[in-house]
Scaffold this motif. Structure first.
Motif, PDB file in Angstrom:
ATOM      1  N   GLU A 172      41.177  47.906  61.648  1.00 22.17           N
ATOM      2  CA  GLU A 172      41.907  48.733  60.691  1.00 22.17           C
ATOM      3  C   GLU A 172      43.169  48.461  60.257  1.00 22.17           C
ATOM      4  O   GLU A 172      43.890  47.835  61.071  1.00 22.17           O
ATOM      5  N   VAL A 173      43.613  48.368  59.021  1.00 21.92           N
ATOM      6  CA  VAL A 173      44.583  47.989  58.428  1.00 21.92           C
ATOM      7  C   VAL A 173      45.326  49.364  57.448  1.00 21.92           C
ATOM      8  O   VAL A 173      44.459  50.022  56.826  1.00 21.92           O
ATOM      9  N   ILE A 174      46.615  49.669  58.035  1.00 22.89           N
ATOM     10  CA  ILE A 174      47.218  50.865  57.401  1.00 22.89           C
ATOM     11  C   ILE A 174      48.142  50.266  56.153  1.00 22.89           C
ATOM     12  O   ILE A 174      48.915  49.230  56.341  1.00 22.89           O
ATOM     13  N   VAL A 175      48.016  50.492  54.866  1.00 22.04           N
ATOM     14  CA  VAL A 175      48.719  50.151  53.607  1.00 22.04           C
ATOM     15  C   VAL A 175      49.614  51.492  53.412  1.00 22.04           C
ATOM     16  O   VAL A 175      49.287  52.478  53.263  1.00 22.04           O
ATOM     17  N   ARG A 176      51.106  51.021  53.224  1.00 21.77           N
ATOM     18  CA  ARG A 176      52.027  52.174  53.039  1.00 21.77           C
ATOM     19  C   ARG A 176      52.493  51.570  51.741  1.00 21.77           C
ATOM     20  O   ARG A 176      52.829  50.664  51.496  1.00 21.77           O
ATOM     21  N   GLY A 177      52.888  52.806  50.996  1.00 26.37           N
ATOM     22  CA  GLY A 177      53.572  52.572  49.753  1.00 26.37           C
ATOM     23  C   GLY A 177      53.377  53.941  48.836  1.00 26.37           C
ATOM     24  O   GLY A 177      53.657  54.884  49.268  1.00 26.37           O
ATOM     25  N   GLY A 178      52.778  53.697  47.655  1.00 23.72           N
ATOM     26  CA  GLY A 178      52.547  55.165  46.779  1.00 23.72           C
ATOM     27  C   GLY A 178      52.378  54.650  45.692  1.00 23.72           C
ATOM     28  O   GLY A 178      52.612  53.479  45.116  1.00 23.72           O
ATOM     29  N   THR A 205      50.892  58.358  50.395  1.00 22.86           N
ATOM     30  CA  THR A 205      51.678  57.282  50.562  1.00 22.86           C
ATOM     31  C   THR A 205      50.927  56.404  51.608  1.00 22.86           C
ATOM     32  O   THR A 205      51.851  55.475  52.182  1.00 22.86           O
ATOM     33  N   SER A 206      49.837  56.351  52.290  1.00 15.85           N
ATOM     34  CA  SER A 206      49.117  55.403  53.187  1.00 15.85           C
ATOM     35  C   SER A 206      47.607  55.756  52.819  1.00 15.85           C
ATOM     36  O   SER A 206      47.024  56.548  52.470  1.00 15.85           O
ATOM     37  N   LEU A 207      47.180  54.295  52.993  1.00 18.11           N
ATOM     38  CA  LEU A 207      45.672  54.022  53.025  1.00 18.11           C
ATOM     39  C   LEU A 207      45.136  53.323  54.149  1.00 18.11           C
ATOM     40  O   LEU A 207      45.809  52.654  54.679  1.00 18.11           O
ATOM     41  N   ARG A 208      43.795  53.460  54.379  1.00 19.41           N
ATOM     42  CA  ARG A 208      43.380  52.923  55.590  1.00 19.41           C
ATOM     43  C   ARG A 208      42.202  51.908  54.963  1.00 19.41           C
ATOM     44  O   ARG A 208      41.196  52.349  54.036  1.00 19.41           O
ATOM     45  N   CYS A 209      42.050  50.808  55.304  1.00 17.63           N
ATOM     46  CA  CYS A 209      41.180  49.755  55.014  1.00 17.63           C
ATOM     47  C   CYS A 209      40.496  49.218  56.411  1.00 17.63           C
ATOM     48  O   CYS A 209      41.497  48.944  57.255  1.00 17.63           O
ATOM     49  N   SER A 253      37.735  55.685  44.071  1.00 18.19           N
ATOM     50  CA  SER A 253      37.785  54.140  43.962  1.00 18.19           C
ATOM     51  C   SER A 253      39.132  53.456  44.359  1.00 18.19           C
ATOM     52  O   SER A 253      39.388  52.396  43.835  1.00 18.19           O
ATOM     53  N   LEU A 254      39.730  53.796  45.499  1.00 21.80           N
ATOM     54  CA  LEU A 254      40.639  53.162  46.067  1.00 21.80           C
ATOM     55  C   LEU A 254      39.920  52.075  46.842  1.00 21.80           C
ATOM     56  O   LEU A 254      38.971  51.941  47.205  1.00 21.80           O
ATOM     57  N   GLN A 255      40.757  50.824  46.697  1.00 22.41           N
ATOM     58  CA  GLN A 255      39.979  49.467  47.208  1.00 22.41           C
ATOM     59  C   GLN A 255      41.385  48.697  47.711  1.00 22.41           C
ATOM     60  O   GLN A 255      42.465  48.916  47.417  1.00 22.41           O
ATOM     61  N   CYS A 256      41.002  47.867  48.770  1.00 16.43           N
ATOM     62  CA  CYS A 256      42.075  47.045  49.214  1.00 16.43           C
ATOM     63  C   CYS A 256      41.232  45.461  49.110  1.00 16.43           C
ATOM     64  O   CYS A 256      40.039  45.188  49.248  1.00 16.43           O
TER      65      CYS A 256
END
Length: 71
Positions: free
Chosen positions: A26-32, A57-61, A39-42
């Motif tokens: 699991e990877v957490i991407v923080r930002g905004g 402000t955060s996504l999980r991939c 349709s969110l992707q990493c």
């Protein structure tokens, strides 16, 4: 006609920054500002995976399998 201003996305951190080549981490991407859309992707090198929004402000991939780097 209706328009909506969408501010540009930005990334402030990716945690963890390293993981096993077999993937599945699991990877957490923080930002905004991450919108609530399907349709969110990493992208990890050339591999694109679906992402899930945790907050605006955060996504999980989940990392894909990758070939280990060779020296």
């Amino acid at each position: 006609m209706q328009y909506e201003y969408v501010p540009p996305l930005f990334v402030t951190s990716v945690e963890p920054s390293i993981g096993p080549a077999q993937g599945g981490s699991e990877v957490i991407v923080r930002g905004g500002v991450f919108r609530n859309t399907s349709s969110l992707q990493c992208r990890f090198a050339d591999v694109v995976v679906d992402a899930s929004r945790i907050t605006n402000t955060s996504l999980r991939c989940i990392t894909p399998h990758a070939e280990p780097l060779r020296e």
